[in-house]
Design a protein around this motif. Structure first.
Motif, PDB file in Angstrom:
ATOM      1  N   GLU A 108     -21.985   2.766  22.171  1.00  0.00           N
ATOM      2  CA  GLU A 108     -22.898   1.891  21.430  1.00  0.00           C
ATOM      3  C   GLU A 108     -22.316   1.418  20.101  1.00  0.00           C
ATOM      4  N   ARG A 109     -21.272   2.061  19.645  1.00  0.00           N
ATOM      5  CA  ARG A 109     -20.666   1.690  18.359  1.00  0.00           C
ATOM      6  C   ARG A 109     -19.730   0.500  18.544  1.00  0.00           C
ATOM      7  N   LYS A 110     -19.797  -0.448  17.614  1.00  0.00           N
ATOM      8  CA  LYS A 110     -18.964  -1.646  17.685  1.00  0.00           C
ATOM      9  C   LYS A 110     -18.442  -1.992  16.297  1.00  0.00           C
ATOM     10  N   THR A 111     -17.308  -2.660  16.282  1.00  0.00           N
ATOM     11  CA  THR A 111     -16.773  -3.169  15.024  1.00  0.00           C
ATOM     12  C   THR A 111     -17.240  -4.608  14.849  1.00  0.00           C
ATOM     13  N   SER A 112     -16.958  -5.159  13.705  1.00  0.00           N
ATOM     14  CA  SER A 112     -17.210  -6.582  13.488  1.00  0.00           C
ATOM     15  C   SER A 112     -16.269  -7.395  14.370  1.00  0.00           C
ATOM     16  N   THR A 113     -16.703  -8.592  14.725  1.00  0.00           N
ATOM     17  CA  THR A 113     -15.840  -9.513  15.451  1.00  0.00           C
ATOM     18  C   THR A 113     -15.058 -10.327  14.428  1.00  0.00           C
ATOM     19  N   MET A 114     -13.744 -10.334  14.575  1.00  0.00           N
ATOM     20  CA  MET A 114     -12.873 -11.063  13.654  1.00  0.00           C
ATOM     21  C   MET A 114     -12.258 -12.245  14.400  1.00  0.00           C
ATOM     22  N   PHE A 132       0.803  -1.221   0.000  1.00  0.00           N
ATOM     23  CA  PHE A 132       0.000   0.000   0.000  1.00  0.00           C
ATOM     24  C   PHE A 132       0.840   1.276   0.000  1.00  0.00           C
ATOM     25  N   LEU A 133       2.172   1.127   0.111  1.00  0.00           N
ATOM     26  CA  LEU A 133       3.105   2.256   0.126  1.00  0.00           C
ATOM     27  C   LEU A 133       2.761   3.278   1.208  1.00  0.00           C
ATOM     28  N   GLU A 134       2.472   2.764   2.409  1.00  0.00           N
ATOM     29  CA  GLU A 134       2.177   3.611   3.566  1.00  0.00           C
ATOM     30  C   GLU A 134       2.438   2.822   4.841  1.00  0.00           C
ATOM     31  N   LYS A 135       2.445   3.541   5.955  1.00  0.00           N
ATOM     32  CA  LYS A 135       2.607   2.871   7.248  1.00  0.00           C
ATOM     33  C   LYS A 135       1.237   2.428   7.757  1.00  0.00           C
ATOM     34  N   ASN A 136       1.176   1.200   8.260  1.00  0.00           N
ATOM     35  CA  ASN A 136      -0.058   0.648   8.810  1.00  0.00           C
ATOM     36  C   ASN A 136       0.194   0.163  10.233  1.00  0.00           C
ATOM     37  N   GLY A 188       8.759 -16.627  19.339  1.00  0.00           N
ATOM     38  CA  GLY A 188       8.297 -16.293  17.992  1.00  0.00           C
ATOM     39  C   GLY A 188       7.094 -15.373  18.034  1.00  0.00           C
ATOM     40  N   PHE A 189       6.641 -14.969  16.864  1.00  0.00           N
ATOM     41  CA  PHE A 189       5.481 -14.094  16.767  1.00  0.00           C
ATOM     42  C   PHE A 189       4.771 -14.335  15.447  1.00  0.00           C
ATOM     43  N   ARG A 190       3.520 -13.877  15.360  1.00  0.00           N
ATOM     44  CA  ARG A 190       2.724 -14.019  14.145  1.00  0.00           C
ATOM     45  C   ARG A 190       1.768 -12.838  14.039  1.00  0.00           C
ATOM     46  N   LYS A 191       1.600 -12.345  12.829  1.00  0.00           N
ATOM     47  CA  LYS A 191       0.692 -11.231  12.576  1.00  0.00           C
ATOM     48  C   LYS A 191      -0.744 -11.709  12.709  1.00  0.00           C
ATOM     49  N   ILE A 192      -1.559 -10.907  13.423  1.00  0.00           N
ATOM     50  CA  ILE A 192      -2.978 -11.216  13.584  1.00  0.00           C
ATOM     51  C   ILE A 192      -3.778 -10.509  12.499  1.00  0.00           C
ATOM     52  N   GLU A 193      -3.653  -9.173  12.435  1.00  0.00           N
ATOM     53  CA  GLU A 193      -4.446  -8.408  11.473  1.00  0.00           C
ATOM     54  C   GLU A 193      -3.912  -6.993  11.359  1.00  0.00           C
ATOM     55  N   ILE A 194      -4.363  -6.320  10.317  1.00  0.00           N
ATOM     56  CA  ILE A 194      -4.080  -4.897  10.137  1.00  0.00           C
ATOM     57  C   ILE A 194      -5.228  -4.114  10.783  1.00  0.00           C
ATOM     58  N   LEU A 195      -4.901  -2.996  11.401  1.00  0.00           N
ATOM     59  CA  LEU A 195      -5.918  -2.146  12.031  1.00  0.00           C
ATOM     60  C   LEU A 195      -6.101  -0.883  11.201  1.00  0.00           C
ATOM     61  N   GLN A 196      -7.321  -0.593  10.844  1.00  0.00           N
ATOM     62  CA  GLN A 196      -7.629   0.629  10.119  1.00  0.00           C
ATOM     63  C   GLN A 196      -7.499   1.824  11.066  1.00  0.00           C
ATOM     64  N   GLU A 197      -7.074   2.948  10.540  1.00  0.00           N
ATOM     65  CA  GLU A 197      -6.893   4.157  11.357  1.00  0.00           C
ATOM     66  C   GLU A 197      -8.170   4.533  12.114  1.00  0.00           C
ATOM     67  N   ASP A 198      -9.340   4.321  11.509  1.00  0.00           N
ATOM     68  CA  ASP A 198     -10.611   4.714  12.122  1.00  0.00           C
ATOM     69  C   ASP A 198     -10.869   4.033  13.457  1.00  0.00           C
ATOM     70  N   ILE A 199     -10.401   2.798  13.620  1.00  0.00           N
ATOM     71  CA  ILE A 199     -10.732   2.077  14.852  1.00  0.00           C
ATOM     72  C   ILE A 199      -9.759   2.348  15.996  1.00  0.00           C
ATOM     73  N   LEU A 200      -8.771   3.196  15.775  1.00  0.00           N
ATOM     74  CA  LEU A 200      -7.863   3.561  16.862  1.00  0.00           C
ATOM     75  C   LEU A 200      -8.588   4.394  17.914  1.00  0.00           C
ATOM     76  N   ALA A 201      -9.736   4.956  17.553  1.00  0.00           N
ATOM     77  CA  ALA A 201     -10.563   5.726  18.487  1.00  0.00           C
ATOM     78  C   ALA A 201     -11.481   4.820  19.299  1.00  0.00           C
ATOM     79  N   TYR A 260      -7.495   5.465  21.770  1.00  0.00           N
ATOM     80  CA  TYR A 260      -6.419   6.432  21.564  1.00  0.00           C
ATOM     81  C   TYR A 260      -5.085   6.016  22.175  1.00  0.00           C
ATOM     82  N   SER A 261      -4.971   4.795  22.721  1.00  0.00           N
ATOM     83  CA  SER A 261      -3.686   4.360  23.281  1.00  0.00           C
ATOM     84  C   SER A 261      -2.725   3.890  22.187  1.00  0.00           C
ATOM     85  N   ILE A 262      -3.262   3.557  21.016  1.00  0.00           N
ATOM     86  CA  ILE A 262      -2.422   3.146  19.897  1.00  0.00           C
ATOM     87  C   ILE A 262      -2.022   4.413  19.147  1.00  0.00           C
TER      88      ILE A 262
END
Length: 131
Positions: free
Chosen positions: A55-61, A25-29, A72-85, A110-112
């Motif tokens: 009252e607002r919720k995201t989808s459960t992944m 995506f040529l950006e930081k995520n 070791g470690f493994r990537k879980i998912e990418i977080l969209q900027e909108d859900i940092l709030a 806002y901790s992320i």
């Protein structure tokens, strides 16, 4: 009878959010990772994530992550900027030492952020560790 039930406590397993460059995506995520800082592998790892703010919720992944080797470690998912709030929760379950472990990790809204970056174990990167 309740005294006979052992509930193991998950130690040395973490969820971290790392701000890193994405060549596609040529950006930081912001990416969520599970980190196994134990001296033995963890098996059949499952991570369930969701976000909420009032009252607002995201989808459960749900993510089946398989086995993660010791240190070791493994990537879980990418977080969209909108859900940092939102408050972002990760429920992680895994098997180790022939026992089932479960742990809840929470990133408060806002901790992320760049201002909360710190050292992340095993990955040797900076990021935000869950409480």
């Amino acid at each position: 009878m309740k005294k006979d039930i052992e509930i193991p406590i998950a130690k040395n397993v973490h969820v971290a959010i790392v701000h890193e460059w994405n060549d596609e995506f040529l950006e930081k995520n912001w990416n969520a990772y599970i980190i196994n800082d134990r001296d033995s592998k963890i098996e059949a790892v499952i991570a369930v994530s969701n976000g909420y703010e009032g009252e607002r919720k995201t989808s459960t992944m749900r993510h089946g992550l398989g086995d993660i080797p010791a240190k070791g470690f493994r990537k879980i998912e990418i977080l969209q900027e909108d859900i940092l709030a939102f408050n972002n929760e990760f429920f992680v379950t895994f098997f180790a030492d022939d026992k089932l472990y479960e742990k809840r990790f929470l990133f408060e809204k806002y901790s992320i952020s760049e201002s909360n970056l710190g050292p992340i174990p095993v990955m040797e990167l900076e990021g935000v560790l869950a409480e």
